[in-house]
Write an enzyme that holds these catalytic residues in place. Structure first.
Site, PDB file in Angstrom:
ATOM      1  CB  CYS A  96      -0.962   0.025   1.206  1.00 64.96           C
ATOM      2  SG  CYS A  96      -2.326   1.143   1.011  1.00 64.96           S
ATOM      3  CG  HIS A 212      -3.415  -3.780   3.457  1.00 64.34           C
ATOM      4  ND1 HIS A 212      -2.569  -3.137   4.094  1.00 64.34           N
ATOM      5  CD2 HIS A 212      -4.177  -2.782   2.721  1.00 64.34           C
ATOM      6  CE1 HIS A 212      -2.768  -1.872   3.797  1.00 64.34           C
ATOM      7  NE2 HIS A 212      -3.703  -1.534   3.143  1.00 64.34           N
ATOM      8  CD  GLU A 214      -0.983  -5.510   5.994  1.00 66.42           C
ATOM      9  OE1 GLU A 214      -0.613  -5.934   5.177  1.00 66.42           O
ATOM     10  OE2 GLU A 214      -1.424  -4.446   6.090  1.00 66.42           O
TER      11      GLU A 214
END
Lengths: 250, 796
Positions: A96, A212, A214
């Protein structure tokens, strides 16, 4: 026993995905440290002492001027170290806001003489959007982070400036031809050219993406995890980090 | 350089009132006289900074006078004197009476603090604020600084907690509002968009998920929107309490001080008029706050300070004044870091510039504190130190501009007896008998109603997943778009322990519509809905904690005060009935303005109940989307003739009929049984019945799960004989629909025994919602069409 891979998660004012990125790395078997950009630019922390380098998501310096712009100016002070790190083949991922930085510094798409060939700009919708999207995985990509994933995976996006634009047609052609586009959106949420969600370098060890990983390090992260059909589905995001750790073992 | 108010001690009462009006202090005559008396006693005139300090400290916003003053209440023919005031006789009294051991710090700090997780290692802090006045005149900035303020409350509670979730609840007029507005008022659409953008841009930049909320629309919020912002933080148990020690340094960190936000506290304590001071709205800068947050977490972990608070309303004056209220404090404002050079000393003192915190640092720790602040690019200034003088002493260089005794400043505000009256409106039975075919149409309309329809357009603009802990999201189901009852947060970002699956749920109850008929029942319904929403995601409702937020018009209006008294009494009874203490609360008055015709338009009297309860294993949380065809559907709770103020009643123009009356005792007994069934793993899905009643809830469950459902009304537990329409659309409280596997039918019957429940139907493979009475088909609607209606209304 071999020592655990040591990951550096770079943070700064406005970075806000650092902790979950650290947790995902730890779950994948690495040890991770959160280090402020000031410590790196002052020379107190050396990037080259680490095995994995992550630029996480957030709104560095408020994304004033443009997403990741000011952060990239700071990171530029240690450009040579980042370059050496990438050239040594160690895994580097920009997520990002971190992807925006790698783009601004000309690491992605990989270019000569720090030339920036791509830009991440405002979504076509004009607003920030947080939603889960389907992504197509390019099996022929050299990207080390996306190895052995399912053909279609799901990850969340959360950005206002995630539309990738690439002006130079030859750059675009090269990316396509050489499979440097490991991830594309199934249903383009932001207007990115060629539905690009992520880009890697030739060697596949430097990778940037808007979604994302994570945020999908546990099955509990998925919005539908309470449904019976989801009970055996693996958390696709965690695989990105596991792949980086595995790659270092070889 | 400080302007002396030379003749202050000899001014007449009317001259005092004129003076306070010119200065924008929002003090009444009795308060001005009390101040005059003090200065007469000490034998000198006040400085401007001193009077600003008094105005801020005594403001409604900071002192909550309406909730602390005695009230003379006339309810119909009954008269009552509430001597100790509403706060002590209702919300606070309930908390004291319940005396829960897991309440660690309530009603004394910037937020309420309760236990969290196992082993008493962690604590949870929850606070909800309003930022109504600023959002009426500058929606974007007002909303931004509203978020910033409540986040700092969490950073400033005890020794600071890490914010893990933000909540947002808005009350607006509809975006297509077409009535005439007074010249200076902003159109509701502009307010809506400004507020949503402000919460988005500030909350997202702070990296705190905005993961729970609600929006309520009513024409009467046109001039005064309500903007509630809440934050929950997690802190180690050792950090729950703070203590100020004389000799400790006063260290201001974060943003610089400027002329923005002057008179914010006093501005929020008055009616908004044309000439309202726009400089009363602060200017926010999210990244400054993020720096403060990051730095604070590092300072806290190393235990480098012994007390902290945030600069909110009243700025330094309020923050430093409060910290020093039990010992004394000595400040030099010349040391403050400023945004501009032309600012007056008194302006520095009361400025509400954002992103500032005050730390109490032992001198030996200063070096270590400075090192961390510098590493995080966080500006700071040492302003002075705490003393043993019991005085507030403020200097600007060599000039002493404030020298006030704590007893006067913090204890000198005079009490005023307030008047409250209430006349209960007469309500009657309802009638709702439509031809069978029309009920499907009515359901579509209910789903499309502004107060029932999808909020996805707003939720998607908020990063509700950052920190990786939002495990039950506001949008649920197979396509990630169904309306969740509550969110569940797994705060790994705070605990760092991915093997600890303790989490918590957060929910709300709000319904100003019911309050128009019955303020007491409004409060009870809100308590009930908040608890029920927690239960629906699998939280342990035996450990529910409540927050109250009252938003009202002028407390000088006895009728509005009457509604306030009844609502507060409802909160008291609700807290006791559900065993749920209030741990923090806030009130906001003067939410009224003159409309285009020059008439006072107060907001609908509104109570927001926010609630949280533990989820001991987030892997067992439950969502509201139907899961599997063939499963059984149960309804728990009694349906009554309570269409009053319901969604259907508003659509059909049904007026003055019975509103939902909560039977909290039997509700809680049933909730406990449902929770027991959930613990045994018997419940696949749970959803509360609210807007649109039984029909609305079933439709939401079906289209969120992408599955059909077929139910029969002949078995529905009802009070008295009800028509099909009343059964389908009444909004009686305390009702829940459950989904369970047919193989667990016996176990379910056993678990729910003693409560009102019945199997009403089944989940079906087809994409249809079918409602029958006996063999008669009343509704047969395609779930995708229902979903489309629900998603078609523009909420912004």
């Amino acid at each position: 026993m071999k020592k655990k891979a040591k990951a550096l998660v770079v943070r700064t004012a406005g970075i806000n995905c650092d902790i979950e990125t650290k947790l995902a790395l730890e779950k994948a078997g690495a040890v991770a440290e959160l280090i402020h950009t000031n410590e790196i630019t002052s020379g107190k922390t050396k990037i080259l002492n680490y095995d994995i380098l992550i630029f996480p998501g957030g709104f560095s310096y408020g994304d004033d001027i443009a997403g990741g712009k000011i952060w990239s100016v700071h990171i530029d002070k240690v450009y040579a170290d980042v370059k050496k790190f990438i050239d040594s083949g160690r895994p580097v991922m920009g997520i990002c806001n971190g992807f925006q930085v790698l783009t601004k510094l000309g690491f992605l798409p990989e270019s000569k003489d720090k030339k920036q060939t791509a830009s991440l700009t405002f979504n076509d919708s004009g607003v920030f959007i947080d939603k889960w999207v389907e992504l197509k995985v390019n099996k022929n990509s050299p990207c080390i982070f996306t190895k052995n994933l399912n053909d279609i995976i799901e990850l969340p996006i959360a950005h206002g400036e995630g539309k990738i634009v690439i002006d130079d047609k030859t750059v675009l052609e090269e990316l396509k031809k050489n499979n440097y586009i490991p991830l594309t959106y199934v249903d383009n949420p932001n207007g990115s050219v060629l539905d690009i969600a992520g880009v890697c370098n030739k060697r596949g060890n430097c990778f940037g993406l808007m979604p994302h990983p994570e945020r999908y390090a546990s099955p509990l992260h998925h919005p539908s995890w309470t449904r019976p059909q989801m009970q055996k589905v693996k958390a696709a995001g965690l695989e990105f980090f596991k792949n980086a750790v595995e790659y270092l073992k070889d | 350089m400080e302007r002396k108010l030379k003749d202050f001690t000899s001014l007449s009462a009317s001259a005092l009132c004129a003076l306070q009006g010119n200065c924008g202090w929002s003090l009444c005559e009795a308060e001005m006289l009390a101040a005059q008396k003090y200065f007469k006693t000490i034998g000198r005139a006040p400085t401007q900074a001193e009077m600003e300090t008094v105005a801020q400290t005594w403001s409604e916003h900071c002192k909550h006078k309406t909730f602390n003053d005695p009230i003379s209440f006339q309810n119909g023919n009954k008269k009552e004197l509430i001597k100790e005031g509403l706060f002590k006789s209702t919300v606070y009294k309930a908390t004291k009476k319940l005396n829960k051991k897991w309440c660690l710090s309530v009603f004394k700090d910037n937020a309420g603090v309760i236990e969290f997780g196992k082993d008493k290692k962690w604590a949870l802090a929850f606070k909800a604020e309003t930022h109504n006045h600023p959002c009426a005149v500058e929606p974007y900035g007002g909303a931004e600084t509203g978020v910033g303020g409540v986040v700092r409350d969490i950073l400033g509670v005890g020794l600071g907690a890490k914010p893990v979730v933000n909540t947002d609840i808005f009350c607006f007029a509809p975006p297509n509002y077409s009535k005439k507005l007074p010249p200076a008022a902003l159109h509701p659409k502009r307010i809506i968009n400004g507020v949503i953008d402000g919460v988005r841009d500030y909350g997202n930049r702070l990296g705190i998920p905005t993961a729970a909320g609600a929006v309520w629309y009513d024409d009467d919020f046109a001039l005064n929107p309500l903007v509630f912002v809440g934050t929950i933080g997690i802190m180690p148990t050792w950090a729950v309490h703070k203590k100020v020690y004389p000799g400790d340094l006063v260290v201001a960190i974060g943003g610089r001080t400027g002329r923005d936000g002057l008179h914010g506290a006093t501005f929020s304590s008055a009616v908004i008029e044309d000439a309202s001071e726009v400089s009363a709205v602060q200017i926010g800068h999210a990244i400054n706050e993020k720096k403060v947050l990051d730095a604070m977490m590092k300072l806290q972990a190393k235990k480098l300070y012994r007390a902290v608070t945030d600069c909110g309303a009243g700025g330094f004056s309020s923050a430093i004044g409060e910290l020093g209220s039990e010992c004394g404090v000595n400040i030099d404002l010349k040391k403050a870091i400023l945004k501009e050079s032309k600012i007056q000393p008194w302006e520095i003192w009361v400025s509400e510039s954002q992103e500032r915190m005050i730390l109490c640092v032992p001198p030996k720790n200063l070096k270590a504190v400075e090192k961390i602040l510098k590493a995080e690019d966080c500006e700071y200034a040492v302003l002075g130190k705490f003393t043993k003088t019991n005085k507030l002493e403020v200097y600007f260089g060599k000039d002493k501009i404030v020298d006030l005794d704590n007893y006067f400043l913090h204890g000198g505000v005079p009490k005023i007896v307030r008047r409250a009256i209430w006349q209960t409106p007469k309500l009657k039975a309802s009638k709702l008998n439509l031809p069978a075919k029309k009920y499907g149409e009515l359901l579509q309309k209910c789903l499309a109603n502004l107060n029932a329809c999808s909020r996805e357009a707003i939720i998607r603009q908020y990063d509700h997943e950052v920190q990786g802990g939002t495990v039950v999201k506001p949008l649920q189901g197979i396509k990630h778009d169904g309306p969740g009852d509550a969110s569940v947060i797994w705060p790994v970002s705070a605990t760092g322990n991915q093997k600890d699956f303790n989490g918590f749920a957060v929910s709300h109850g709000i319904n100003p519509e019911i309050g128009k008929s019955d303020p007491y029942q409004m409060a009870l319904n809100c308590c009930d809905e908040a608890v029920r929403n927690l239960l629906c995601v699998g939280a342990d409702i035996n450990k529910t904690a409540f927050l109250d937020n009252f938003c009202w018009g002028s407390p000088e209006n006895p009728k509005l005060m009457g509604a306030l008294v009844l609502t507060a009494k409802g909160c008291y009874d609700g807290a006791l009935a559900y065993g749920a203490p209030f741990i923090s609360g806030k009130d906001s008055f003067y939410n009224q303005s003159k409309d285009a015709a020059g008439k006072d338009l107060p907001v609908p009297s509104t109570i927001l109940i926010s609630a949280t309860a533990p989820v001991y294993d987030v892997r067992r949380a439950i969502t509201m989307d139907l899961k599997e065809a063939g499963n059984d559907l149960y309804i728990v709770g009694l349906t009554k003739d309570e269409l009053g103020r319901s969604t259907a009643a508003q659509i059909l123009g049904i007026k003055d009929t019975f509103v939902p009356v909560v039977d909290a005792k039997s509700a809680l007994a049933a909730y406990k049984k449902i929770y027991g069934a959930m613990q045994k793993g018997l419940i696949k899905t749970a959803h509360d019945l609210s807007q649109g009643g039984l029909a609305g809830a079933l439709a939401e469950m079906a289209f969120s799960g992408g599955l059909g459902a077929e139910i029969n009304l002949n078995a529905l537990p009802c009070k008295g004989k009800l028509s099909d329409g009343q059964k389908l659309f009444s909004e009686s409280a305390s009702r829940i629909i459950l989904e369970a596997s047919p193989k667990d039918a016996a176990a379910i019957s056993k678990a729910l025994k003693g409560s009102v429940f019945v199997k009403i139907g089944k989940v079906s493979e087809g994409k249809k919602l079918v409602v029958k009475y006996g063999k008669k088909e009343i509704i047969a609607q395609d779930i995708n069409k229902l979903k489309k209606s629900w998603q078609s209304t523009a909420v912004m």
